[in-house]
Enzyme design. Structure first.
Site, PDB file in Angstrom:
ATOM      1  N   PRO A 123     -41.343 -16.154  29.619  1.00  0.00           N
ATOM      2  CA  PRO A 123     -40.828 -17.429  30.189  1.00  0.00           C
ATOM      3  C   PRO A 123     -41.386 -17.834  31.524  1.00  0.00           C
ATOM      4  CG  PRO A 123     -39.459 -15.462  30.312  1.00  0.00           C
ATOM      5  CD  PRO A 123     -40.680 -15.136  29.504  1.00  0.00           C
ATOM      6  N   CYS A 124     -42.483 -18.283  31.335  1.00  0.00           N
ATOM      7  CA  CYS A 124     -43.069 -19.103  32.530  1.00  0.00           C
ATOM      8  C   CYS A 124     -42.511 -20.199  33.315  1.00  0.00           C
ATOM      9  CB  CYS A 124     -44.606 -19.322  32.481  1.00  0.00           C
ATOM     10  SG  CYS A 124     -45.094 -20.343  31.196  1.00  0.00           S
ATOM     11  N   HIS A 125     -41.554 -20.707  32.416  1.00  0.00           N
ATOM     12  CA  HIS A 125     -40.722 -21.907  32.857  1.00  0.00           C
ATOM     13  C   HIS A 125     -39.704 -21.483  33.881  1.00  0.00           C
ATOM     14  CE1 HIS A 125     -38.415 -20.341  29.568  1.00  0.00           C
ATOM     15  NE2 HIS A 125     -37.587 -20.775  30.045  1.00  0.00           N
TER      16      HIS A 125
END
Length: 162
Positions: A123-125
């Protein structure tokens, strides 16, 4: 070398391309056009589609599928830190650099974050600027905002585009 498989599905944010082998997922990316899907898919690819659909429906908060991303040792270390960020939480690039015991690595963390080939699952978001502002996202800033809104931002940081 293991055989690579590709599949696509329509998400609320557009077309998602998934690539992988019979043992792991190698990439999850937003794409403009749907390409050619592999004729037969291994179970892990089918499971990945299922888990992503459940995530978009608000029914899944953690992924169980095995992933394996290609990258440098530093990138892989950053990506492991991303996986540790829980659903609904956010961290800054500086937070991740501190966890890696290198407070001066914020910019390098940002660069590694941007190279993440497995969107959503890794989850780079969930990584935002120190000020709480949203920063770059390969899938587009509007998608990053949508994903954080879906997760409810329980961290209390209230990241926004503005």
């Amino acid at each position: 070398m293991k055989k690579r498989f590709t599949t696509y599905f329509q998400s609320p944010l557009g077309i998602v391309e998934i690539t992988g082998t019979d043992t792991h997922i190698a990439s999850v990316n937003f794409v403009i056009d749907e390409g050619e899907s592999s004729e037969s898919l291994p179970e892990i690819m089918v499971q990945c589609q299922k888990e992503l659909k459940e995530y978009f429906a608000g029914e899944r908060k953690e992924f169980s599928i095995k992933t394996k991303a290609e990258g440098t040792d530093f990138q892989k270390t950053v990506w492991k830190q991303l996986i540790a960020i829980k659903y609904g939480e956010t961290k800054s690039y500086g937070d991740i650099a501190k966890q890696m015991k290198d407070i001066n690595a914020s910019r390098a963390v940002g660069h590694a974050n941007g190279k993440n080939p497995i969107a959503i699952i890794v989850p780079c978001h969930r990584v935002i600027g120190e000020s709480g502002k949203l920063t770059g996202y390969a899938g587009g800033m509007w998608r990053k905002q949508w994903l954080l809104d879906l997760e409810g931002n329980i961290s209390g940081r209230n990241p926004t585009l503005f």
